[in-house]
Design a protein around this motif. Structure first.
Motif, PDB file in Angstrom:
ATOM      1  N   GLY A 111       0.819  -1.215   0.000  1.00  0.00           N
ATOM      2  CA  GLY A 111       0.000   0.000   0.000  1.00  0.00           C
ATOM      3  C   GLY A 111       0.850   1.260   0.000  1.00  0.00           C
ATOM      4  N   ILE A 164       1.375   9.138  -6.364  1.00  0.00           N
ATOM      5  CA  ILE A 164       1.703  10.570  -6.208  1.00  0.00           C
ATOM      6  C   ILE A 164       2.736  10.988  -7.250  1.00  0.00           C
ATOM      7  N   ALA A 179       0.955   4.082  -2.914  1.00  0.00           N
ATOM      8  CA  ALA A 179       0.624   5.491  -2.648  1.00  0.00           C
ATOM      9  C   ALA A 179       1.721   6.420  -3.172  1.00  0.00           C
TER      10      ALA A 179
END
Length: 220
Positions: free
Chosen positions: A53, A61, A57
């Motif tokens: 995870g 980004i 993430a």
């Protein structure tokens, strides 16, 4: 936009697209592990999902920042990358400090090393000797069948004595060499002999499949 800037954002996009795919694979692996009945694998589910995870993430980004040419997202991405690098550096240094003295001891006539628990740091020993931590680790070692497969792996005494055993095989599957127990085969020692050493591990070793040297300091 300059050609140099365009090239850099293009590279960032594709690097993060690839890491997103890797992160999705890691998350999928974590979900698969959660469906296993094996408690050893299940215990790794949350760390694997958390790692997947986090990578996902950071990659999203970076990908969106490069795709939209958004400087705020790109700065957040760079800061996260720096934090990751610092974390890796800190972990590497701590791991070196904790395990530096535990590189193993050579034994005459053997191709592998034996490990002594007292060589490691006090903090590491405290965590390892926690009954909850060690009982879980020991249960996983027993289930791994590494020790019970030695007799299949090394069919003759000559093969076994000349083998380069792994740290687990050397520390958990056999009595320390200083005990002096005669070897019958790769999975069995003649314990009728009085141990030649006062090492506590000599008394803890047992030929039983579920005991072996799992309670020994050499295994820990």
């Amino acid at each position: 936009m300059s050609s140099g800037g365009g090239t850099s954002t293009f590279v960032i996009r594709w690097i993060n697209f690839l890491t997103m795919l890797i992160a999705i694979g890691v998350i999928g692996f974590g979900i698969w592990m959660s469906t296993r009945e094996d408690g050893c694998r299940k215990s790794l589910t949350l760390p694997v999902l958390g790692l997947g995870g986090f990578i996902l993430a950071v990659s999203v980004i970076g990908f969106l920042g490069a795709l939209k040419n958004n400087s705020i997202l790109l700065w957040i991405y760079l800061i996260l990358l720096c934090l990751i690098l610092v974390a890796i550096l800190v972990f590497t240094v701590l791991a070196f400090i904790v395990t530096n003295s535990g590189s193993g001891h050579a034994v005459a006539g053997l191709r592998y090393k034996e490990y002594h628990l007292q060589d490691y740091s006090g903090w590491f020993l405290k965590q390892l000797n926690s009954s909850r931590n060690w009982q879980h680790l020991k249960a996983c070692l027993v289930k791994s069948e590494d020790c019970n497969n030695l007799s299949k792996k090394y069919k003759t005494l000559r093969q076994y004595k000349g083998a380069k055993l792994t740290p687990i095989e050397a520390g958990c599957c056999r009595a320390p060499a200083e005990c002096g127990y005669p070897i019958v085969n790769a999975s069995y020692y003649d314990l009728s002999y009085h141990p030649a050493s006062s090492n506590e591990d000599c008394k803890l070793y047992n030929n039983s499949r579920s005991f072996k040297c799992y309670n020994c300091n050499s295994c820990k």
